[in-house]
Design a protein around this motif. Structure first.
Motif, mmCIF file in Angstrom:
data_model
loop_
_atom_site.group_PDB
_atom_site.id
_atom_site.type_symbol
_atom_site.label_atom_id
_atom_site.label_comp_id
_atom_site.label_asym_id
_atom_site.label_seq_id
_atom_site.Cartn_x
_atom_site.Cartn_y
_atom_site.Cartn_z
ATOM 1 N N ALA A 164 32.468 43.314 32.981
ATOM 2 C CA ALA A 164 31.561 42.478 32.202
ATOM 3 C C ALA A 164 32.307 41.446 31.368
ATOM 4 O O ALA A 164 31.739 40.420 30.984
ATOM 5 C CB ALA A 164 30.697 43.360 31.291
ATOM 6 N N GLY A 165 33.589 41.687 31.119
ATOM 7 C CA GLY A 165 34.383 40.748 30.331
ATOM 8 C C GLY A 165 34.982 39.614 31.131
ATOM 9 O O GLY A 165 35.552 38.678 30.568
ATOM 10 N N GLY A 166 34.862 39.667 32.463
ATOM 11 C CA GLY A 166 35.382 38.582 33.291
ATOM 12 C C GLY A 166 36.376 39.054 34.330
ATOM 13 O O GLY A 166 36.478 40.244 34.648
ATOM 14 N N MET A 167 37.130 38.089 34.864
ATOM 15 C CA MET A 167 38.046 38.319 35.970
ATOM 16 C C MET A 167 39.432 38.695 35.467
ATOM 17 O O MET A 167 39.935 38.136 34.493
ATOM 18 C CB MET A 167 38.142 37.050 36.820
ATOM 19 C CG MET A 167 38.847 37.237 38.148
ATOM 20 S SD MET A 167 37.778 38.007 39.385
ATOM 21 C CE MET A 167 36.527 36.731 39.579
ATOM 22 N N GLY A 168 40.052 39.663 36.150
ATOM 23 C CA GLY A 168 41.403 40.050 35.812
ATOM 24 C C GLY A 168 42.431 39.188 36.530
ATOM 25 O O GLY A 168 42.110 38.151 37.123
ATOM 26 N N THR A 169 43.670 39.659 36.510
ATOM 27 C CA THR A 169 44.776 38.938 37.137
ATOM 28 C C THR A 169 44.910 39.356 38.603
ATOM 29 O O THR A 169 44.804 40.536 38.934
ATOM 30 C CB THR A 169 46.093 39.241 36.402
ATOM 31 O OG1 THR A 169 45.954 38.877 35.028
ATOM 32 C CG2 THR A 169 47.242 38.470 37.011
ATOM 33 N N VAL A 170 45.146 38.399 39.464
ATOM 34 C CA VAL A 170 45.370 38.687 40.883
ATOM 35 C C VAL A 170 46.746 39.317 41.043
ATOM 36 O O VAL A 170 47.747 38.824 40.502
ATOM 37 C CB VAL A 170 45.271 37.405 41.729
ATOM 38 C CG1 VAL A 170 45.603 37.702 43.189
ATOM 39 C CG2 VAL A 170 43.878 36.806 41.618
ATOM 40 N N THR A 171 46.817 40.422 41.787
ATOM 41 C CA THR A 171 48.084 41.118 42.006
ATOM 42 C C THR A 171 48.311 41.351 43.491
ATOM 43 O O THR A 171 47.361 41.408 44.283
ATOM 44 C CB THR A 171 48.111 42.468 41.277
ATOM 45 O OG1 THR A 171 47.012 43.284 41.746
ATOM 46 C CG2 THR A 171 47.988 42.285 39.770
ATOM 47 N N ARG A 172 49.577 41.505 43.869
ATOM 48 C CA ARG A 172 49.928 41.880 45.237
ATOM 49 C C ARG A 172 49.961 43.399 45.337
ATOM 50 O O ARG A 172 50.427 44.092 44.439
ATOM 51 C CB ARG A 172 51.310 41.329 45.603
ATOM 52 C CG ARG A 172 51.406 39.820 45.642
ATOM 53 C CD ARG A 172 50.710 39.213 46.835
ATOM 54 N NE ARG A 172 51.176 39.744 48.102
ATOM 55 C CZ ARG A 172 50.675 39.378 49.291
ATOM 56 N NH1 ARG A 172 49.681 38.491 49.360
ATOM 57 N NH2 ARG A 172 51.147 39.884 50.400
ATOM 58 N N VAL A 173 49.406 43.945 46.424
ATOM 59 C CA VAL A 173 49.364 45.387 46.621
ATOM 60 C C VAL A 173 49.755 45.738 48.045
ATOM 61 O O VAL A 173 49.770 44.867 48.935
ATOM 62 C CB VAL A 173 47.946 45.961 46.321
ATOM 63 C CG1 VAL A 173 47.576 45.763 44.867
ATOM 64 C CG2 VAL A 173 46.904 45.332 47.244
ATOM 65 N N ASP A 174 50.066 47.012 48.260
ATOM 66 C CA ASP A 174 50.323 47.523 49.598
ATOM 67 C C ASP A 174 48.990 47.957 50.196
ATOM 68 O O ASP A 174 48.418 48.964 49.774
ATOM 69 C CB ASP A 174 51.295 48.706 49.533
ATOM 70 C CG ASP A 174 51.577 49.280 50.905
ATOM 71 O OD1 ASP A 174 52.230 48.607 51.711
ATOM 72 O OD2 ASP A 174 51.108 50.411 51.171
#
Length: 315
Positions: free
Chosen positions: A223-233
């Motif tokens: 509800a607070g907005g978008m987080g940070t884009v991260t690289r994942v496996d």
């Protein structure tokens, strides 16, 4: 407080809690209970933890068997009818809660705890539902929309140039750009992970933020907005499709949330510091109890258990 003292507090709290399950304490016992609570702040914390955990466990436990019907003639007819109606209503409420009827009634596809399921939608797109998950499908001539009511699912989208494909979850949506992607609805918001191609993720906060993810990227929103884009496996993120759970530098709180999705019971953590401990490991979905044992050993922590149905992890 030492690990032994904390375990003792939890054991004593459980004893006091279950002693009050069937009937109120006698006056002398109630006085001793009040004295025990007042003796230490840790006692209150332990008792509250046991109470919360048992309440959550009751939500998934089978409904209790009805009490035997008294012999005919021991009650007036109206009293018997009222009591029977009350018993039936109570059982229906317990059953509705236990079997998650509100979600089931909204869902077009649903999985119970420990169950996974694959299905093909009308347009040829496929959905793989994780354990304890549900979706509602809304297709029209103009658009294809799927709402993730709870849990997690992987979507493999069939091409259709005339209709977009989007998944609604929590406070946002993820629109496919010709792709395979995972959407998870968790305690801390919704998470989108792209396994192949690209996805546009939009949150419905005041700013209505949006981001486009490529394969191997993940973002969380709430509800607070978008987080940070991260690289994942991506192989680790979707390992449940292969009957495994793989965690790489995941907080214990997040790990336990995932274990609870597949466990027919409740696993809880006592202590915020424990929730933040980072975990690396590979676990079998078919044996959650062993996964908990492994966590205890690797982290040097303990557990208080009521069988495998209620497990409280603590120092």
């Amino acid at each position: 407080m030492s690990a032994e003292r904390q375990k003792d507090a939890l054991d004593e709290a459980a004893e006091w809690f279950f002693r009050q399950g069937d009937c109120p304490l006698a006056p002398d016992d109630h006085k001793r209970f009040d004295q025990w609570l007042a003796a230490s702040p840790e006692h209150r914390t332990a008792y509250d933890e046991v109470s919360r955990t048992w309440t959550e466990l009751a939500r998934i436990a089978p409904p209790p068997l009805p009490r035997p019907v008294p012999p005919v003639g021991t009650r007036r007819p109206f009293a018997r009818v009222a009591a029977s109606a009350g018993t039936i209503a109570a059982l229906l409420l317990v059953a509705a809660w236990s079997f998650d009827l509100p979600t089931r009634l909204r869902a077009d596809a649903y999985t119970a705890t420990g169950e996974t399921r694959s299905l093909t939608l009308a347009d040829g797109s496929t959905v793989e539902l994780n354990s304890s998950s549900a979706i509602a499908v809304d297709y029209s001539d103009a658009a294809r929309s799927v709402t993730l009511l709870k849990g997690e699912a992987v979507f493999t989208v069939a091409p259709d140039k005339t209709r977009s494909f989007k998944v609604l979850s929590g406070d946002g949506e993820a629109t496919a750009l010709g792709t395979i992607y995972d959407v998870r609805d968790g305690e801390d918001g919704s998470t989108v992970t792209v396994l192949e191609s690209q996805v546009r993720v939009s949150s419905t906060d005041n700013a209505f933020s949006s981001v486009t993810l490529s394969a191997g990227e993940q973002v969380r929103y709430d509800a607070g907005g978008m987080g940070t884009v991260t690289r994942v496996d991506v192989a680790s993120e979707a390992a449940w499709r292969r009957g495994k759970l793989i965690f790489i530098e995941r907080p214990l709180g997040s790990v336990v949330e995932e274990l609870n999705r597949h466990h027919r019971g409740i696993i809880r953590i006592v202590g915020d510091d424990l929730r933040d401990r980072r975990i690396n490991g590979v676990f079998e979905l078919a044996d959650i109890a062993t996964a908990v044992d492994t966590l205890e050993t690797s982290l040097g922590i303990r557990s208080t258990r009521l069988g495998n149905y209620m497990i409280v992890l603590h120092r």
